[in-house]
Design a protein around this motif. Structure first.
Motif, mmCIF file in Angstrom:
data_model
loop_
_atom_site.group_PDB
_atom_site.id
_atom_site.type_symbol
_atom_site.label_atom_id
_atom_site.label_comp_id
_atom_site.label_asym_id
_atom_site.label_seq_id
_atom_site.Cartn_x
_atom_site.Cartn_y
_atom_site.Cartn_z
ATOM 1 N N VAL A 142 -13.414 51.766 7.178
ATOM 2 C CA VAL A 142 -14.667 51.030 7.028
ATOM 3 C C VAL A 142 -14.870 50.126 8.238
ATOM 4 O O VAL A 142 -13.998 49.306 8.571
ATOM 5 C CB VAL A 142 -14.679 50.195 5.733
ATOM 6 N N VAL A 143 -16.015 50.291 8.882
ATOM 7 C CA VAL A 143 -16.391 49.461 10.027
ATOM 8 C C VAL A 143 -17.646 48.690 9.648
ATOM 9 O O VAL A 143 -18.713 49.269 9.443
ATOM 10 C CB VAL A 143 -16.650 50.314 11.287
ATOM 11 N N GLY A 144 -17.518 47.381 9.519
ATOM 12 C CA GLY A 144 -18.688 46.545 9.339
ATOM 13 C C GLY A 144 -19.325 46.276 10.692
ATOM 14 O O GLY A 144 -18.642 46.219 11.712
ATOM 15 N N PHE A 145 -20.646 46.142 10.707
ATOM 16 C CA PHE A 145 -21.312 45.744 11.942
ATOM 17 C C PHE A 145 -22.555 44.953 11.571
ATOM 18 O O PHE A 145 -23.061 45.056 10.461
ATOM 19 C CB PHE A 145 -21.668 46.962 12.806
ATOM 20 N N ASP A 146 -23.025 44.128 12.474
ATOM 21 C CA ASP A 146 -24.239 43.337 12.305
ATOM 22 C C ASP A 146 -24.063 42.246 11.255
ATOM 23 O O ASP A 146 -24.134 41.070 11.567
ATOM 24 C CB ASP A 146 -25.427 44.235 11.965
ATOM 25 N N SER A 147 -23.875 42.614 9.996
ATOM 26 C CA SER A 147 -23.701 41.646 8.904
ATOM 27 C C SER A 147 -22.444 42.022 8.136
ATOM 28 O O SER A 147 -22.366 43.098 7.544
ATOM 29 C CB SER A 147 -24.920 41.655 7.982
ATOM 30 N N SER A 148 -21.470 41.151 8.139
ATOM 31 C CA SER A 148 -20.120 41.503 7.716
ATOM 32 C C SER A 148 -19.953 41.624 6.205
ATOM 33 O O SER A 148 -20.445 40.784 5.448
ATOM 34 C CB SER A 148 -19.135 40.446 8.226
ATOM 35 N N PRO A 149 -19.239 42.656 5.744
ATOM 36 C CA PRO A 149 -18.716 42.629 4.380
ATOM 37 C C PRO A 149 -17.662 41.528 4.283
ATOM 38 O O PRO A 149 -17.251 40.948 5.293
ATOM 39 C CB PRO A 149 -18.080 44.017 4.214
ATOM 40 N N ALA A 150 -17.201 41.239 3.082
ATOM 41 C CA ALA A 150 -16.156 40.237 2.902
ATOM 42 C C ALA A 150 -14.892 40.639 3.642
ATOM 43 O O ALA A 150 -14.576 41.828 3.766
ATOM 44 C CB ALA A 150 -15.861 40.061 1.415
ATOM 45 N N VAL A 151 -14.177 39.656 4.146
ATOM 46 C CA VAL A 151 -12.896 39.923 4.805
ATOM 47 C C VAL A 151 -11.992 40.647 3.816
ATOM 48 O O VAL A 151 -11.876 40.267 2.648
ATOM 49 C CB VAL A 151 -12.243 38.607 5.270
ATOM 50 N N GLY A 152 -11.376 41.716 4.288
ATOM 51 C CA GLY A 152 -10.535 42.542 3.423
ATOM 52 C C GLY A 152 -11.252 43.777 2.925
ATOM 53 O O GLY A 152 -10.620 44.689 2.387
ATOM 54 N N ALA A 153 -12.582 43.815 3.107
ATOM 55 C CA ALA A 153 -13.369 44.965 2.671
ATOM 56 C C ALA A 153 -13.814 45.811 3.859
ATOM 57 O O ALA A 153 -14.789 46.555 3.778
ATOM 58 C CB ALA A 153 -14.574 44.516 1.859
ATOM 59 N N TYR A 154 -13.136 45.671 4.972
ATOM 60 C CA TYR A 154 -13.387 46.492 6.156
ATOM 61 C C TYR A 154 -12.098 46.558 6.964
ATOM 62 O O TYR A 154 -11.211 45.720 6.814
ATOM 63 C CB TYR A 154 -14.519 45.923 7.008
ATOM 64 N N ASN A 155 -11.999 47.564 7.824
ATOM 65 C CA ASN A 155 -10.869 47.655 8.750
ATOM 66 C C ASN A 155 -11.135 46.844 10.010
ATOM 67 O O ASN A 155 -10.247 46.152 10.517
ATOM 68 C CB ASN A 155 -10.600 49.111 9.113
ATOM 69 N N VAL A 156 -12.375 46.939 10.520
ATOM 70 C CA VAL A 156 -12.801 46.153 11.676
ATOM 71 C C VAL A 156 -14.268 45.773 11.452
ATOM 72 O O VAL A 156 -15.057 46.582 10.951
ATOM 73 C CB VAL A 156 -12.670 46.945 12.996
#
Length: 365
Positions: A142-156
């Motif tokens: 999972v790559v969040g970009f622009d607007s972040s998911p919660a910490v721990g809910a993405y790899n980067v």
């Protein structure tokens, strides 16, 4: 085309001129398939990820906040560029409205499809977190970009810009446009749950309160247009009505800044009320010319999408794990110098770009 330097001398990255088409494109969707009701098994998705890591082409799920916003069409230009280089497939899905509960079924659907990676801009960092974590447990990167998911809910998380820098930019531009850096100012944001918007606004407020040079500015209101043109227009109109002494509207959203500029210009109040924030040069050129919005900023949105895709590819291949301190390079970005993954697995694209009458006509996006 090379971006010119900011007034403070920050060197900027380059961007090719791009004319953007409508958001809906091949591979896009506005409704999840019937299979979205359940997630794929962990073993099946992990196997899919392993195949790509061994050298097969990736299957990338692209889930923006919504698929009708020009901003996310711009980001997809960069994602598609990266996918073309690796022979990968991009599956764009997403709601027509930037609402978190509408994003969740698409996460489930992409997990069911056993994509190798999900690239997502979160409408609400916490609302999407459980299903993103389930996707990660199933072997999907999972790559969040622009607007972040919660910490721990993405790899980067690929951040478009240093949040503290944007907070200072917004405060500085408001100060520059308000007469003698004094008077009432207001903020027109996107959704109240947008992670990036809230972070920028908080840091703008901190900047305003921490430096005596801003003491003459009074933040009278923060309103939300939900990144919808009609709602943003209504909110801008209400600000003009409610605050007759308003000097500056600050809109850290491409939809909001355009709506606010249109409202102020149409009301023939450009001499007394200015608009600034984050916007596309093509949208804002007329309002730079008529004095409504003498200064605003943004970053290379296609580059943001390209970086997100490259990070996804490196995660799937195993080149990086998303660990703090890891470094990697992406040709054509960051002056070909390495990026470093920071705290909370965040990578920053680069600084914001300042646009004004000296350079806005040099750009076509």
């Amino acid at each position: 085309m090379k971006f010119k330097k900011l007034a403070r001398g920050i060197a900027l990255t380059s961007i090719a001129a791009v004319v953007f088409a409508a958001c809906s494109s091949s591979g896009s969707s506005t409704a999840p398939s019937a299979a979205a009701s359940t997630a794929a098994s962990a073993g099946a998705s992990a196997a899919a990820g392993g195949s790509a890591a061994a050298g097969g082409a990736m299957k990338i799920g692209y889930l923006p906040k919504d698929i009708v916003n020009q901003y996310f069409a711009a980001a997809k230009v960069g994602i598609d560029k990266g996918a073309a280089e690796t022979g990968s497939t991009v599956i764009q899905v997403g709601p027509n409205s930037p609402t978190a509960d509408l994003q969740v079924p698409f996460i489930k659907d992409l997990t069911t499809q056993q994509v190798n990676s999900i690239i997502i801009s979160a409408d609400d960092k916490d609302a999407v977190a459980p299903d993103l974590k389930a996707a990660m447990a199933a072997g999907i990167k999972v790559v969040g970009f622009d607007s972040s998911p919660a910490v721990g809910a993405y790899n980067v998380f690929v951040n478009q810009v240093d949040f503290s820098g944007v907070g200072v930019n917004l405060a500085d531009w408001a100060c520059e446009l308000a007469p003698s850096c004094t008077g009432d100012i207001a903020i027109l944001s996107a959704a109240a749950t947008a992670t990036n918007q809230n972070a920028w606004i908080d840091l703008m407020k901190q900047t305003l309160s921490s430096d005596a040079k801003y003491k003459g500015l009074k933040l009278v209101d923060t309103v939300y247009g939900d990144d919808k043109p009609d709602v943003s227009t209504s909110m801008a109109q209400s600000l003009l009505t409610k605050y007759p002494n308003l000097k500056v509207i600050v809109a850290p959203t491409t939809v909001g800044i355009l709506a606010a500029a249109q409202v102020v210009s149409a009301a023939k109040k450009s001499d007394s009320v200015k608009v600034t924030g984050l916007g596309f040069p093509n949208d804002m050129k007329p309002f730079v010319a008529d004095g409504t919005s003498p200064v605003f900023g943004l970053w290379s949105v296609p580059d943001l999408g390209y970086l997100a895709e490259q990070v996804a590819a490196k995660l799937v291949s195993g080149e990086i794990k998303g660990t703090e301190g890891e470094t990697f390079s992406v040709k054509g970005l960051n002056g070909d110098q390495p990026y470093t993954i920071g705290k909370d697995s965040i990578v920053v694209l680069g600084p914001a770009f300042r646009f004004d009458k000296t350079n806005v006509n040099d750009f076509n996006f």
